[in-house]
Scaffold this active site. Structure first.
Site, PDB file in Angstrom:
ATOM      1  N   HIS A 173     -54.592 -11.914  -3.179  1.00  0.00           N
ATOM      2  CA  HIS A 173     -54.198 -11.287  -2.381  1.00  0.00           C
ATOM      3  C   HIS A 173     -54.703 -11.818  -1.091  1.00  0.00           C
ATOM      4  CE1 HIS A 173     -57.832  -8.425  -2.032  1.00  0.00           C
ATOM      5  NE2 HIS A 173     -57.722  -8.166  -3.293  1.00  0.00           N
ATOM      6  N   HIS A 232     -54.790  -6.728   6.438  1.00  0.00           N
ATOM      7  CA  HIS A 232     -53.348  -6.129   6.641  1.00  0.00           C
ATOM      8  C   HIS A 232     -53.366  -5.272   8.044  1.00  0.00           C
ATOM      9  CE1 HIS A 232     -53.509  -2.265   5.027  1.00  0.00           C
ATOM     10  NE2 HIS A 232     -54.104  -2.621   3.955  1.00  0.00           N
ATOM     11  N   HIS A 267     -49.675  -0.162   5.700  1.00  0.00           N
ATOM     12  CA  HIS A 267     -49.534  -1.711   5.990  1.00  0.00           C
ATOM     13  C   HIS A 267     -48.744  -1.596   7.462  1.00  0.00           C
ATOM     14  CE1 HIS A 267     -49.765  -2.491   1.440  1.00  0.00           C
ATOM     15  NE2 HIS A 267     -51.046  -2.349   2.161  1.00  0.00           N
TER      16      HIS A 267
HETATM   17 MN   LIG Z   1     -55.669  -2.019   2.383  1.00  0.00          MN
END
Ligand SMILES: [Mn+2]
Length: 452
Positions: free
Chosen positions: A358, A362, A369
């Site tokens: 990943h 973010h 998110h």
């Molecule tokens: Mn996170």
């Protein structure tokens, strides 16, 4: 809505958005619908973040209109004694003008008759694309009414734009009001992690059987005790090999002496999210192998943190973390230098990918998110490849490297089934970043100290 409510910050945001709508543009921004859970029970209501950003208003069934000249209109639930007995207080349009600072307010039962009037002789209509089910059909119906008057000299909007493209850019840079709330969300979330860690080691030492959901309960207790409305997302409490499942939840597995526990949890406080991951030994003492892998992830997080500042690229923290993780995988023999070559080779060939799949960051804000493009907007407009977003003071992003070692014949057995992630929330500053979530330590000695 309390009497302390101050609409100033929201009124200023509405004015900033109005100034970007173009000549005689209009923006329509609805809040979120209520969501049925099952039969006659709804999920706990959560307003839409765009709508809240511009109003501070948390009731369902409301729609905001903003005109380019700065006027604003709110459609909201009318006062209704019977409904208020069952469902609670409603602000009502009569009070909305004064409390929320909008220019006018109407009952939402009038929306279909009033809305077309607001869209007459308006060239550009802005609304959130593909967020609200059914909104485009509703807008189509309003536009049909306006178009039916064309022969009497009325013109209908002929340009439809996504209003999120404007609000996303505003939300990407947090103002001082938002930063204060995010500090609080970070602090509460950090204290909840400490509470769960201490609960865990105490019970393991006392030989009490505990399960993942027990730690979930400790997190929730601390969130709510401190005034958080909800967890910002479903808490992950993963013991042992469950930590290798990225979107695991807090489930029913027992937590055992000698295992690692990964908790990814944060509270929502006044609509703003915290997002923290810590990985710790259930019994409060890292084993040699746990410590070796942990130190690699921690060093990678330090590298990412020190490359997070205004002017850096969004991808810089990721690249810094990745380099350290790859070196660690080689040093620990999880990747073999004779097969994979150097750190540069490992990065180029993505040999790390089975262990780190990943991204490192973010955006974080009202949504865990959070909104905001990860590429520079002007690079998207040109035909070239998108270039990564340049970090600016006031942006908030997570920094969350990890390693996940699933059992495999060519990986030393001592690391099998370990999943380690360390995540903090970083507020970008001019020359460095400020971590909002370090009230819970990452240093392994400090973690052992607080767990013993
Ligand atoms: Mn996170």
């Amino acid at each position: 809505m309390t009497s302390k409510f101050d609409h100033t910050v929201y009124t200023l945001r509405r004015a900033r958005l109005a100034s970007q709508l173009g000549a005689q543009g209009v923006a329509i921004i609805p809040t979120a619908p209520e969501q049925q859970r099952n039969r006659d029970s709804n999920f706990l209501y959560r307003h839409d973040s765009y709508f809240y950003y511009l109003t501070g208003f948390t009731e369902p069934n409301a729609t905001l209109i903003i005109f380019a000249d700065g006027r604003t209109v709110l459609f909201c639930q009318p006062k209704d004694v019977e409904r208020e007995i069952w469902d609670g207080y409603r602000l009502g349009p009569e009070s909305a003008v004064q409390v929320l600072g909008v220019t006018n307010a109407y009952s939402n039962v009038l929306i279909d008759t009033e809305m077309p009037k607001f869209l007459e002789n308006i060239p550009t209509l802005w609304y959130p694309f593909s967020i609200h089910k059914g909104l485009s059909v509703q807008i189509d119906n309003w536009l049909t009414v306006v178009q039916s008057k064309v022969r009497s000299g009325v013109s209908a909007p002929h340009r439809l734009n996504d209003v999120c493209s404007l609000i996303d850019e505003m939300r990407l840079i947090k103002d001082s009001h938002e930063i204060e709330l995010m500090r609080t969300a970070g602090r509460i979330s950090a204290n909840a992690h400490i509470r769960a860690m201490q609960f865990c080691s105490t019970n393991i030492r006392n030989k009490n059987q505990i399960f993942e959901y027990h730690l979930d309960a400790e997190l929730l207790y601390e969130f709510r005790r401190c005034g958080s409305e909800f967890p910002a997302y479903s808490s992950i409490v993963a013991s042992g090999s469950n930590a290798c499942v990225l979107h695991y939840r807090a489930d029913k597995a027992s937590i055992n002496d000698g295992e690692l526990v990964l908790i990814d949890a944060g509270c929502e406080y006044s609509s703003y999210a915290g997002d923290i991951t810590r990985t710790f030994p259930a019994n409060g003492r890292f084993s040699r192998a746990q410590r070796a892998l942990y130190d690699v992830v921690l060093e990678s997080q330090y590298a990412a943190v020190s490359s997070t500042r205004s002017g850096a690229l969004f991808t810089d923290p990721h690249n810094a973390a990745l380099r350290v993780l790859c070196k660690g995988l080689l040093d620990l023999g999880i990747l073999k230098a004779d097969k994979c070559g150097s750190v540069d080779d490992v990065i180029a060939n993505k040999d790390y990918f089975p262990f780190y799949m990943h991204r490192t960051s973010h955006w974080l804000g009202m949504d865990v998110h959070d909104c905001g493009a990860y590429s520079e907007p002007n690079s998207l407009a040109q035909n070239s490849a998108p270039s990564p977003r340049v970090l600016r003071t006031g942006m908030v992003l997570t920094i969350e490297p990890g390693l996940y070692i699933r059992p495999s014949a060519d990986v030393p057995v001592e690391y099998h089934n370990m999943g380690i992630r360390i995540e903090d929330d970083a507020l970008v500053g001019d020359s460095a970043c400020e971590l909002l979530t370090r009230d819970v330590p990452v240093d392994p000695i400090e973690i052992e100290n607080l767990m013993n």
